[in-house]
Enzyme design. Structure first.
Site, PDB file in Angstrom:
ATOM      1  N   ASP A   7     -17.380 -35.573  19.728  1.00  0.00           N
ATOM      2  CA  ASP A   7     -16.686 -34.325  20.072  1.00  0.00           C
ATOM      3  C   ASP A   7     -16.680 -33.453  18.807  1.00  0.00           C
ATOM      4  O   ASP A   7     -17.352 -33.776  17.817  1.00  0.00           O
ATOM      5  CB  ASP A   7     -15.276 -34.599  20.636  1.00  0.00           C
ATOM      6  CG  ASP A   7     -14.297 -35.115  19.579  1.00  0.00           C
ATOM      7  OD1 ASP A   7     -14.714 -35.350  18.419  1.00  0.00           O
ATOM      8  OD2 ASP A   7     -13.108 -35.280  19.913  1.00  0.00           O
ATOM      9  N   CYS A  64     -15.413 -39.500  17.205  1.00  0.00           N
ATOM     10  CA  CYS A  64     -14.419 -38.448  17.470  1.00  0.00           C
ATOM     11  C   CYS A  64     -13.488 -38.423  16.255  1.00  0.00           C
ATOM     12  O   CYS A  64     -13.879 -38.898  15.179  1.00  0.00           O
ATOM     13  CB  CYS A  64     -13.691 -38.669  18.794  1.00  0.00           C
ATOM     14  SG  CYS A  64     -12.636 -40.124  18.909  1.00  0.00           S
ATOM     15  N   THR A  66     -10.649 -40.010  15.737  1.00  0.00           N
ATOM     16  CA  THR A  66     -10.149 -41.352  15.419  1.00  0.00           C
ATOM     17  C   THR A  66     -11.097 -42.475  15.827  1.00  0.00           C
ATOM     18  O   THR A  66     -10.917 -43.613  15.397  1.00  0.00           O
ATOM     19  CB  THR A  66      -8.833 -41.603  16.186  1.00  0.00           C
ATOM     20  OG1 THR A  66      -9.117 -41.435  17.596  1.00  0.00           O
ATOM     21  CG2 THR A  66      -7.738 -40.628  15.770  1.00  0.00           C
ATOM     22  N   HIS A  97     -20.243 -61.447  17.511  1.00  0.00           N
ATOM     23  CA  HIS A  97     -19.359 -62.109  18.478  1.00  0.00           C
ATOM     24  C   HIS A  97     -19.298 -61.416  19.830  1.00  0.00           C
ATOM     25  O   HIS A  97     -19.195 -62.082  20.854  1.00  0.00           O
ATOM     26  CB  HIS A  97     -17.930 -62.187  17.925  1.00  0.00           C
ATOM     27  CG  HIS A  97     -17.787 -63.086  16.744  1.00  0.00           C
ATOM     28  ND1 HIS A  97     -16.617 -63.716  16.419  1.00  0.00           N
ATOM     29  CD2 HIS A  97     -18.679 -63.467  15.785  1.00  0.00           C
ATOM     30  CE1 HIS A  97     -16.777 -64.434  15.312  1.00  0.00           C
ATOM     31  NE2 HIS A  97     -18.022 -64.290  14.912  1.00  0.00           N
ATOM     32  N   HIS A 133     -19.678 -67.383  22.628  1.00  0.00           N
ATOM     33  CA  HIS A 133     -19.590 -65.920  22.667  1.00  0.00           C
ATOM     34  C   HIS A 133     -20.195 -65.365  23.957  1.00  0.00           C
ATOM     35  O   HIS A 133     -19.656 -64.423  24.541  1.00  0.00           O
ATOM     36  CB  HIS A 133     -20.268 -65.318  21.436  1.00  0.00           C
ATOM     37  CG  HIS A 133     -19.544 -65.633  20.168  1.00  0.00           C
ATOM     38  ND1 HIS A 133     -18.192 -65.469  20.030  1.00  0.00           N
ATOM     39  CD2 HIS A 133     -19.980 -66.129  18.979  1.00  0.00           C
ATOM     40  CE1 HIS A 133     -17.814 -65.845  18.814  1.00  0.00           C
ATOM     41  NE2 HIS A 133     -18.880 -66.255  18.163  1.00  0.00           N
TER      42      HIS A 133
HETATM   43  C1  RB5 Z   1      -9.469 -34.136  18.908  1.00  0.00           C
HETATM   44  O1  RB5 Z   1      -8.498 -33.346  18.320  1.00  0.00           O
HETATM   45  C2  RB5 Z   1      -9.056 -35.602  18.855  1.00  0.00           C
HETATM   46  O2  RB5 Z   1      -7.990 -35.836  19.698  1.00  0.00           O
HETATM   47  C3  RB5 Z   1     -10.227 -36.500  19.220  1.00  0.00           C
HETATM   48  O3  RB5 Z   1     -11.283 -36.243  18.363  1.00  0.00           O
HETATM   49  C4  RB5 Z   1      -9.979 -37.983  19.133  1.00  0.00           C
HETATM   50  O4  RB5 Z   1      -9.426 -38.344  17.918  1.00  0.00           O
HETATM   51  C5  RB5 Z   1      -9.307 -38.594  20.276  1.00  0.00           C
HETATM   52  O5  RB5 Z   1      -9.109 -39.807  20.357  1.00  0.00           O
END
Ligand code: RB5
Length: 142
Positions: A7, A64, A66, A97, A133
């Site tokens: 994203d 993304c 996180t 694994h 596994h």
């Molecule tokens: C975008 O602001 C953020 O929410 C997205 O990149 C991600 O971290 C969501 O899990």
């Protein structure tokens, strides 16, 4: 062929990862996003998951902010095992694994230096093929 997607939160790191893959001569396909504009991570998680399930690509990389939202989405698809990894030990272990087929990372969590090492580890570690596994992975799909 590696499927890659992100994203807006992962856009800049995706550019770095693609440059790295190019440098290493590893073929990839970019499923977007293609700009820094705000967008929805599920769109790109779905594209990359489908590229793997259709056989077009063997593995995927999703980024993304996180690594969490994009991996949660990818893991909704039967046959997808997306692992969020922010260290090389996890990247190695999830290949050995879990036979993870998607590496997910958070661009707001790791810098590009570590991210590229994680990519390298993930792509160069084979599944162990150990009976225990294989058996556990089968249970995920049940
Ligand atoms: C975008 O602001 C953020 O929410 C997205 O990149 C991600 O971290 C969501 O899990």
């Amino acid at each position: 062929m590696i499927a890659i997607g992100s994203d807006h939160g992962g856009f800049a790191l995706k550019q770095e990862v693609m440059a790295y893959l190019e440098d290493k001569g590893i073929e990839y396909k970019d499923y977007g996003t293609y700009t820094k504009d705000s967008c929805d991570y599920p769109v790109y998680a779905k594209k990359v998951a489908n590229a793997i399930l259709s056989g077009e690509c063997e593995k995927g990389i999703l980024i993304c902010g996180t690594g969490i939202g994009i991996s949660i989405t990818a893991n909704k698809f039967k046959g997808i095992r997306a692992a969020v990894c922010h260290d090389c030990f996890s990247a190695q272990a999830t290949r050995e694994h879990n036979d993870a087929n998607i590496l997910a990372m958070g661009a707001r969590v790791v810098g590009p230096g570590l991210a590229l090492k994680i990519v390298d580890t993930f792509l160069n570690t084979e599944f162990s093929n150990d009976e225990r596994h294989i058996n556990r992975i089968k249970q995920i799909e049940e």
